[in-house]
Enzyme design. Structure first.
Site, PDB file in Angstrom:
ATOM      1  N   ARG A  90      67.174  55.248  16.838  1.00  6.71           N
ATOM      2  CA  ARG A  90      66.426  55.622  18.036  1.00  6.71           C
ATOM      3  C   ARG A  90      67.325  56.420  18.969  1.00  6.71           C
ATOM      4  O   ARG A  90      68.422  55.998  19.316  1.00  6.71           O
ATOM      5  CB  ARG A  90      65.923  54.370  18.759  1.00  6.71           C
ATOM      6  CG  ARG A  90      65.396  54.586  20.183  1.00  6.71           C
ATOM      7  CD  ARG A  90      63.932  54.956  20.207  1.00  6.71           C
ATOM      8  NE  ARG A  90      63.455  55.337  21.523  1.00  6.71           N
ATOM      9  CZ  ARG A  90      62.767  54.570  22.336  1.00  6.71           C
ATOM     10  NH1 ARG A  90      62.479  53.333  21.999  1.00  6.71           N
ATOM     11  NH2 ARG A  90      62.347  55.033  23.496  1.00  6.71           N
ATOM     12  N   ASP A 104      60.518  51.513  18.631  1.00  8.35           N
ATOM     13  CA  ASP A 104      60.486  51.130  20.043  1.00  8.35           C
ATOM     14  C   ASP A 104      60.295  49.623  20.054  1.00  8.35           C
ATOM     15  O   ASP A 104      59.413  49.103  19.362  1.00  8.35           O
ATOM     16  CB  ASP A 104      59.332  51.830  20.764  1.00  8.35           C
ATOM     17  CG  ASP A 104      59.330  51.549  22.256  1.00  8.35           C
ATOM     18  OD1 ASP A 104      60.412  51.532  22.867  1.00  8.35           O
ATOM     19  OD2 ASP A 104      58.231  51.358  22.819  1.00  8.35           O
ATOM     20  N   ASP A 106      59.913  46.361  22.681  1.00 14.05           N
ATOM     21  CA  ASP A 106      59.717  45.910  24.062  1.00 14.05           C
ATOM     22  C   ASP A 106      59.496  44.415  24.122  1.00 14.05           C
ATOM     23  O   ASP A 106      58.701  43.876  23.335  1.00 14.05           O
ATOM     24  CB  ASP A 106      58.493  46.592  24.696  1.00 14.05           C
ATOM     25  CG  ASP A 106      58.691  48.070  24.952  1.00 14.05           C
ATOM     26  OD1 ASP A 106      59.801  48.466  25.363  1.00 14.05           O
ATOM     27  OD2 ASP A 106      57.729  48.832  24.739  1.00 14.05           O
TER      28      ASP A 106
END
Length: 169
Positions: A90, A104, A106
């Site tokens: 990333r 991603d 989170d």
């Protein structure tokens, strides 16, 4: 404490990226996988000029150290997750914040904590606006509440369409 984590990818082998991320996350000695949702294909949010995402929510048991505060634990966990992202390739692009990404990760919820630190805000500040988080979260935690709102009620307030495993929003 139970931690809910959203995974997303729209570059490369997206479903493999999600599986690899979940496996890396659970290599942490304080984390163990409790559940994972189905994988959903989701329309990009904000920056529409990119591939659709594969998204999934996982639930992990986080064996936090008793001497640390929730904020300290949240920061340490977020730093670990950022390391997983970096290890998977990333690259953060400040000019295209919501652009394409190999992965991603989170933190959506961390126990019943409400906190904001330099590294993380829990619950995630945009969780109630995102069907691509709420739908898979509801799949694995149908009775959960977020900011005192039952998850079904939160979803009912959003404009979205679910067709098979595709989320349009």
């Amino acid at each position: 404490m139970i931690c809910y984590i959203c995974l997303g990818s729209n570059e490369g082998q997206t479903e493999k990226n999600l599986a690899d991320a979940a496996a890396c996350i659970c290599r942490h000695p304080q984390l163990s996988l409790l559940a994972k949702s189905s994988v959903y294909k989701t329309e990009p949010q904000g920056d529409k000029n990119q591939q659709w995402f594969a998204n999934q929510v996982i639930a992990v048991e986080y064996a936090a150290a008793p001497k640390d505060t929730a904020a300290t634990e949240a920061d340490m966990l977020m730093q670990y997750l950022l390391g997983v992202e970096a290890g998977m390739g990333r690259v953060r692009d400040g000019a295209r914040r919501f652009g394409p990404r190999v992965i991603d990760i989170d933190i959506i919820l961390l126990g019943g904590e409400n906190l904001q630190t330099p590294w993380v805000t829990v619950p995630h500040p945009r969780v109630l606006d995102r069907a691509f988080v709420l739908i898979p979260l509801q799949e694995i935690a149908p009775h959960i509440t977020i900011c005192n709102i039952p998850i079904g009620e939160a979803l009912a307030k959003l404009p979205y369409r679910l067709e098979d495993n595709k989320i349009f929003q």
